[in-house]
Design a protein around this motif. Structure first.
Motif, short mmCIF file in Angstrom:
data_model
loop_
_atom_site.label_atom_id
_atom_site.label_comp_id
_atom_site.label_asym_id
_atom_site.label_seq_id
_atom_site.Cartn_x
_atom_site.Cartn_y
_atom_site.Cartn_z
N PHE A 126 50.63 37.82 40.93
CA PHE A 126 52.06 37.60 40.73
C PHE A 126 52.76 38.87 40.27
N HIS A 127 52.20 39.53 39.26
CA HIS A 127 52.82 40.75 38.75
C HIS A 127 52.78 41.88 39.79
N LEU A 128 51.67 41.97 40.51
CA LEU A 128 51.57 42.98 41.55
C LEU A 128 52.60 42.73 42.65
N SER A 129 52.76 41.49 43.06
CA SER A 129 53.69 41.17 44.14
C SER A 129 55.13 41.46 43.75
N GLN A 130 55.49 41.21 42.48
CA GLN A 130 56.85 41.51 42.02
C GLN A 130 57.14 43.00 42.12
N ALA A 131 56.18 43.81 41.63
CA ALA A 131 56.37 45.26 41.69
C ALA A 131 56.36 45.75 43.14
N ILE A 191 40.53 31.57 39.02
CA ILE A 191 41.57 31.66 40.07
C ILE A 191 42.95 31.82 39.44
N MET A 192 43.20 31.12 38.36
CA MET A 192 44.49 31.22 37.68
C MET A 192 44.71 32.61 37.11
N ILE A 193 43.64 33.22 36.61
CA ILE A 193 43.73 34.60 36.09
C ILE A 193 44.10 35.55 37.22
N GLN A 194 43.41 35.41 38.34
CA GLN A 194 43.68 36.29 39.49
C GLN A 194 45.10 36.05 40.02
N SER A 195 45.56 34.82 39.95
CA SER A 195 46.92 34.52 40.41
C SER A 195 47.96 35.21 39.55
N ALA A 196 47.69 35.31 38.24
CA ALA A 196 48.62 35.99 37.33
C ALA A 196 48.70 37.47 37.68
N VAL A 197 47.56 38.08 37.97
CA VAL A 197 47.54 39.49 38.37
C VAL A 197 48.29 39.67 39.69
N ARG A 203 43.48 37.78 27.34
CA ARG A 203 43.42 39.18 26.88
C ARG A 203 43.80 40.15 28.00
N VAL A 204 43.30 39.89 29.20
CA VAL A 204 43.58 40.80 30.32
C VAL A 204 45.03 40.71 30.76
N THR A 205 45.55 39.49 30.91
CA THR A 205 46.92 39.33 31.42
C THR A 205 47.98 39.72 30.38
N ARG A 206 47.59 39.81 29.11
CA ARG A 206 48.55 40.21 28.08
C ARG A 206 49.16 41.58 28.42
N ARG A 207 48.34 42.48 28.89
CA ARG A 207 48.84 43.81 29.27
C ARG A 207 49.83 43.71 30.42
N LEU A 208 49.54 42.83 31.37
CA LEU A 208 50.41 42.71 32.53
C LEU A 208 51.74 42.06 32.16
N HIS A 209 51.70 41.09 31.26
CA HIS A 209 52.94 40.44 30.84
C HIS A 209 53.88 41.44 30.16
N GLU A 210 53.30 42.41 29.48
CA GLU A 210 54.12 43.43 28.81
C GLU A 210 54.90 44.26 29.82
N LEU A 211 54.36 44.37 31.04
CA LEU A 211 54.99 45.19 32.08
C LEU A 211 55.80 44.36 33.07
N ALA A 212 55.78 43.05 32.91
CA ALA A 212 56.34 42.17 33.93
C ALA A 212 57.82 42.43 34.20
N GLU A 226 51.74 51.25 37.50
CA GLU A 226 51.62 50.80 36.10
C GLU A 226 50.92 49.45 36.00
N ILE A 227 51.24 48.54 36.92
CA ILE A 227 50.60 47.22 36.92
C ILE A 227 49.10 47.36 37.14
N LEU A 228 48.72 48.14 38.13
CA LEU A 228 47.29 48.29 38.45
C LEU A 228 46.56 49.08 37.36
N GLU A 229 47.22 50.04 36.79
CA GLU A 229 46.62 50.80 35.69
C GLU A 229 46.37 49.89 34.49
N ALA A 230 47.35 49.03 34.20
CA ALA A 230 47.20 48.07 33.09
C ALA A 230 46.07 47.08 33.40
N HIS A 231 45.98 46.66 34.65
CA HIS A 231 44.91 45.76 35.06
C HIS A 231 43.55 46.40 34.82
N LEU A 232 43.40 47.64 35.24
CA LEU A 232 42.13 48.36 35.05
C LEU A 232 41.78 48.51 33.57
#
Length: 203
Positions: free
Chosen positions: A138-143, A130-136, A79-88, A95-101
């Motif tokens: 990953f998206h943050l590092s790309q941006a 850990i996998m959830i945090q890794s997904a967050v 549910r949480v990473t769904r928002r981040l995938h939309e912005l990937a 935007e990534i951090l706002e979606a995370h929040l």
């Protein structure tokens, strides 16, 4: 032979559908119960009662309590990473951090339990977290890579970039009874935390 197989498959499909619905219901009830009573204190009997099913039904779908807990954390992560995938594709750091929040704020009581009790979780559940945090991350590092190259944010090691952000959020959540007693922490402080973090990393 094929005809008989087709006839047999119809009731099986209905049973499978009902089984999936029951499993989904158990995960939802477990999610709510774990957020309310905590990851360590919540019993499978409590979840069964909240779901309106027998205690045995829980174990018919999840062989152990740890398996159920891991599945609930999996669902939370989805549910949480769904928002981040939309912005990937091209979201900014903001935007990534706002979606995370926003994703965390929707499930703040449960995530706060994860923050406070994470070290006590079984290994399978910790690995899922850990996998959830890794997904967050990953998206943050790309941006961040794009914005570092453009001179928008400072060049920082990626692990520090992510850990500083997550550490800030976790500190406020873990001490929510001090910062925002009786009210959601991220609703009250989320925007301020985001703005503060951005000032730390902006050129």
């Amino acid at each position: 032979m094929t005809q008989y197989a087709g006839v047999d498959e119809m009731p099986e499909s209905q049973r499978q559908k009902q089984k999936k619905q029951t499993r989904k219901h158990l995960i939802t009830m477990a999610f709510n119960q774990l957020a309310k009573d905590g990851l360590i204190n919540t019993r499978t009997a409590d979840i069964a009662k909240a779901a309106g099913v027998s205690h045995g039904t829980v174990f018919a779908h999840f062989p152990t309590r740890d398996a159920l807990l891991t599945e609930v954390i999996n669902e939370f992560g989805a549910r949480v990473t769904r928002r981040l995938h939309e912005l990937a594709g091209g979201g900014s750091v903001h935007e990534i951090l706002e979606a995370h929040l926003k994703g965390l704020a929707e499930f703040e009581p449960f995530y706060t339990r994860l923050v406070r009790e994470g070290s006590l979780l079984p290994e399978s559940a910790r690995n899922t977290l850990i996998m959830i945090q890794s997904a967050v991350s990953f998206h943050l590092s790309q941006a961040a890579e794009r914005e570092m190259a453009a001179g928008i944010i400072r060049r920082l090691p990626m692990h520090l970039l992510f850990n500083t952000w997550i550490g800030l959020v976790h500190y406020y959540l873990a001490n929510g009874d001090l910062f925002s007693p009786g009210k959601p922490v991220l609703e009250r402080y989320g925007k301020e935390l985001l703005e503060h973090y951005l000032t730390l990393i902006t050129e």
